[in-house]
Design an enzyme around this catalytic site. Structure first.
Site, short mmCIF file in Angstrom:
data_model
loop_
_atom_site.label_atom_id
_atom_site.label_comp_id
_atom_site.label_asym_id
_atom_site.label_seq_id
_atom_site.Cartn_x
_atom_site.Cartn_y
_atom_site.Cartn_z
N GLY A 57 16.35 35.42 39.86
CA GLY A 57 17.72 35.30 39.33
C GLY A 57 18.04 33.89 38.87
N LEU B 5 14.38 42.93 40.62
CA LEU B 5 14.66 42.77 39.18
C LEU B 5 15.85 43.62 38.73
N SER B 6 16.77 43.92 39.65
CA SER B 6 17.95 44.71 39.27
C SER B 6 18.88 43.89 38.38
N ASP C 81 12.49 45.78 46.85
CA ASP C 81 13.89 45.76 47.31
C ASP C 81 13.94 45.28 48.75
N SER D 18 29.52 31.73 49.31
CA SER D 18 30.31 31.45 48.11
C SER D 18 31.67 30.88 48.50
N ALA D 19 32.21 30.07 47.62
CA ALA D 19 33.57 29.55 47.84
C ALA D 19 34.60 30.68 47.83
N TYR E 122 32.99 42.12 47.02
CA TYR E 122 31.91 41.14 46.91
C TYR E 122 32.12 40.00 47.91
N LYS F 47 30.06 38.56 51.55
CA LYS F 47 29.62 37.19 51.87
C LYS F 47 30.18 36.77 53.23
N ARG G 75 38.58 24.76 38.31
CA ARG G 75 37.45 25.10 39.17
C ARG G 75 36.51 23.92 39.30
N GLY H 192 43.71 38.46 40.78
CA GLY H 192 42.83 37.91 41.82
C GLY H 192 42.50 36.44 41.62
N ASP H 193 42.80 35.89 40.42
CA ASP H 193 42.48 34.47 40.18
C ASP H 193 43.49 33.56 40.87
P1 NAD Z 1 21.47 36.67 40.07
O1 NAD Z 1 21.98 38.06 39.93
O2 NAD Z 1 20.98 35.98 38.86
O3 NAD Z 1 20.30 36.63 41.17
C1 NAD Z 1 20.26 37.52 42.26
C2 NAD Z 1 18.86 38.13 42.29
O4 NAD Z 1 18.78 39.04 43.40
C3 NAD Z 1 18.55 38.95 41.03
O5 NAD Z 1 17.31 38.52 40.51
C4 NAD Z 1 18.48 40.39 41.51
O6 NAD Z 1 17.54 41.15 40.78
C5 NAD Z 1 18.08 40.21 42.97
N1 NAD Z 1 18.49 41.29 43.87
C6 NAD Z 1 19.72 41.83 44.02
N2 NAD Z 1 19.69 42.78 44.97
C7 NAD Z 1 18.42 42.84 45.45
C8 NAD Z 1 17.76 43.62 46.42
N3 NAD Z 1 18.41 44.58 47.10
N4 NAD Z 1 16.44 43.41 46.66
C9 NAD Z 1 15.77 42.45 45.95
N5 NAD Z 1 16.34 41.69 45.01
C10 NAD Z 1 17.65 41.88 44.75
O7 NAD Z 1 22.62 35.82 40.79
P2 NAD Z 1 22.73 34.24 41.02
O8 NAD Z 1 23.85 33.77 40.18
O9 NAD Z 1 21.40 33.62 40.91
O10 NAD Z 1 23.23 34.24 42.52
C11 NAD Z 1 22.34 34.12 43.60
C12 NAD Z 1 23.11 34.28 44.89
O11 NAD Z 1 24.15 33.30 44.93
C13 NAD Z 1 23.81 35.63 45.04
O12 NAD Z 1 23.73 36.03 46.38
C14 NAD Z 1 25.25 35.32 44.65
O13 NAD Z 1 26.15 36.20 45.28
C15 NAD Z 1 25.41 33.90 45.17
N6 NAD Z 1 26.44 33.14 44.46
C16 NAD Z 1 26.42 33.06 43.10
C17 NAD Z 1 27.41 32.34 42.44
C18 NAD Z 1 27.44 32.28 40.93
O14 NAD Z 1 28.50 31.98 40.37
N7 NAD Z 1 26.34 32.50 40.24
C19 NAD Z 1 28.42 31.70 43.16
C20 NAD Z 1 28.41 31.79 44.56
C21 NAD Z 1 27.41 32.52 45.20
C1 WQD Z 2 36.52 30.34 36.01
C2 WQD Z 2 37.86 30.08 35.36
C3 WQD Z 2 39.16 32.06 35.03
C4 WQD Z 2 36.42 33.87 32.12
C5 WQD Z 2 33.67 33.64 40.17
C6 WQD Z 2 33.65 34.47 41.42
C7 WQD Z 2 33.21 33.63 42.58
C8 WQD Z 2 31.88 32.92 42.29
C9 WQD Z 2 31.89 32.21 40.99
C10 WQD Z 2 30.11 34.22 43.20
C11 WQD Z 2 39.00 30.88 35.97
C12 WQD Z 2 38.78 31.46 33.70
C13 WQD Z 2 37.02 33.02 33.03
C14 WQD Z 2 37.04 34.09 30.87
C15 WQD Z 2 38.80 32.58 31.53
N1 WQD Z 2 30.80 33.85 42.21
N2 WQD Z 2 38.18 32.40 32.73
N3 WQD Z 2 38.21 33.43 30.62
O1 WQD Z 2 36.58 33.26 39.01
O2 WQD Z 2 36.20 30.84 39.69
O3 WQD Z 2 34.58 32.55 40.35
O4 WQD Z 2 32.35 33.09 39.95
O5 WQD Z 2 30.27 34.00 44.35
O6 WQD Z 2 33.12 34.50 43.66
O7 WQD Z 2 34.95 34.99 41.64
O8 WQD Z 2 34.69 31.90 37.99
O9 WQD Z 2 33.75 31.67 35.74
O10 WQD Z 2 34.92 33.83 36.35
O11 WQD Z 2 36.28 31.75 36.05
O12 WQD Z 2 39.87 32.03 31.24
O13 WQD Z 2 36.58 34.87 30.03
O14 WQD Z 2 37.80 30.50 33.99
O15 WQD Z 2 40.45 32.60 35.00
O16 WQD Z 2 40.16 30.07 35.94
P1 WQD Z 2 35.65 32.16 39.25
P2 WQD Z 2 34.82 32.35 36.49
#
Ligand code: NAD
Ligand code: WQD
Length: 335
Positions: A10, A33-34, A58, A124-125, A148, A152, A230, A293-294
């Site tokens: 990912g 690879l979902s 998985d 996650s935050a 979601y 976490k 953010r 939710g924002d």
């Molecule tokens: P991503 O979707 O790119 O990566 C997650 C990976 O996990 C993917 O490759 C997916 O195929 C794999 N996966 C999902 N379910 C699985 C399963 N049951 N078995 C095996 N593989 C599985 O997401 P990312 O952005 O790289 O995020 C990675 C982690 O960080 C996630 O847990 C996400 O919740 C967390 N996170 C992401 C963000 C963000 O904004 N990207 C923010 C905070 C937390």
């Molecule tokens: C950022 C800002 C939107 C899209 C999310 C998840 C959080 C974490 C990170 C995993 C906000 C604004 C966005 C658009 C916009 N993920 N926006 N137009 O909401 O802070 O966090 O991703 O854990 O759990 O909730 O990130 O990138 O979606 O939004 O105006 O098309 O951009 O309102 O202010 P967010 P985001």
């Protein structure tokens, strides 16, 4: 030293694999690879000139996990695997609870069976919910606004309870803020399916001509320009934070939640303007209604990461915009 990386194909996982391989770790990836492609792993191998042991699998399949732990001498796990789309989690909560919670349960049990008790977890935050005031410190009360986020928060509890029952565990719960950017090579990056939910991939898809214009969700928040603020963090800084967290986890028993952010907030319009002046790509946008939710403002207190991990971010918002654009413009269709 061998590290099992779940979800390593990912977005954040692939960037962390680069840093792990560059630092000399052996890397084993489990990913179904979902939400990713095997090509990401090939490209990580190309960047680092090292190889990854890849299992397309998985994490819900605990027997298969047991076999992986038997076949490899794994020192620690970095656990990224999970589903992450907030809106989808509201529509399909059971899918999220099964995949994220049951998946983590299966992983923790397999780790327990093999006596591997070191884990770095992607939290996650979002666990700070709607009511806390930024800068957010790790000791604030947790709450969530969608399934979601609830996965976490529950997983954090599951890991804490596991440690309380057996003090040989060591866990670091990393609360990421808003990861954006891509590796400087432009060969790996974020590859969302369908219409992006997050701001930066939406901006880069407007710039590359895949989307007409950005909807800015609300300009009546109590922020300097009315749009949401953010804490955007470069994914390479984030990946380096994982290496520090891994070292900390290997050297200390216990459970620590640690924020990974920059400590600085930028608004949606700051992002649009910085992207424009850094990449010379103008972004058409319109102001639309707030997204349910924002919240107005969310940024990290970063002192715990500095103190415990000796880590802080190095890359700027301009670096984030430039690297996001390099990835998107060189890979308009993703992998
Ligand atoms: P991503 O979707 O790119 O990566 C997650 C990976 O996990 C993917 O490759 C997916 O195929 C794999 N996966 C999902 N379910 C699985 C399963 N049951 N078995 C095996 N593989 C599985 O997401 P990312 O952005 O790289 O995020 C990675 C982690 O960080 C996630 O847990 C996400 O919740 C967390 N996170 C992401 C963000 C963000 O904004 N990207 C923010 C905070 C937390
Ligand atoms: C950022 C800002 C939107 C899209 C999310 C998840 C959080 C974490 C990170 C995993 C906000 C604004 C966005 C658009 C916009 N993920 N926006 N137009 O909401 O802070 O966090 O991703 O854990 O759990 O909730 O990130 O990138 O979606 O939004 O105006 O098309 O951009 O309102 O202010 P967010 P985001």
């Amino acid at each position: 030293m061998s590290i099992l990386v779940t979800g390593g194909a990912g977005y954040i996982g692939s960037h962390t694999c680069v840093e792990l391989l560059n630092a000399g770790y052996e890397v084993i990836v489990v990913d179904n690879l979902s939400n990713s492609k095997k090509e990401a792993i090939n490209r990580v191998e190309k960047i680092t000139d090292r190889s990854i042991k890849f299992y397309e699998m998985d994490i819900l399949d605990q027997k298969a996990l047991d076999l992986i732990f038997k076949a490899n001498d794994i020192d620690a796990v970095i656990h990224f695997a999970g589903l992450k789309a907030v809106g989808e989690s509201v529509e399909k909560p059971l899918l999220y609870y099964r995949n994220n919670i049951t998946g983590t349960l299966s992983l923790l049990e397999a780790m327990s069976h093999s006596n591997c008790k070191n884990i770095v977890f992607s939290s996650s935050a979002t666990v700070y919910g709607m009511n806390n005031i930024s800068p957010l410190t790790e000791d604030l009360p947790l709450s969530t606004t969608n399934p979601y986020g609830t996965t976490k928060m529950y997983i954090e509890h599951m890991i804490r309870d596991t440690y309380h029952s057996d003090n040989n565990w060591s866990a670091t719960l990393l609360r990421y803020f808003n990861p954006i950017g891509a590796h400087e090579s432009g060969t790996i990056g974020e590859d969302p399916k369908g219409i992006p939910n997050n701001l930066m991939p939406f901006i880069t898809q407007v710039a590359v001509g895949k989307r007409d214009k950005l909807s800015v969700f609300g300009n009546d928040y109590e922020t300097h320009d009315g749009t949401g603020v953010r804490d955007y963090i470069h994914v390479v800084d984030l990946a380096k934070g994982h290496l520090k967290a891994l070292e900390y986890t290997l050297n200390n028993k216990g459970v620590e939640a640690i924020n990974l952010g920059t400590g600085t907030g930028y608004s949606v319009l700051d992002m649009v303007h910085t992207f424009h002046h850094t990449t010379k790509q103008p972004i058409s946008y319109e102001i639309t209604a707030r997204r349910p939710g924002d919240i107005a403002t969310c940024f990290a207190d970063t002192s715990k990461a500095k103190q415990l991990l000796n880590w802080e971010t190095e890359l700027t918002l301009e670096d984030m915009c430039r690297d996001s654009w390099r990835w998107q413009s060189r890979n308009p269709e993703g992998y």
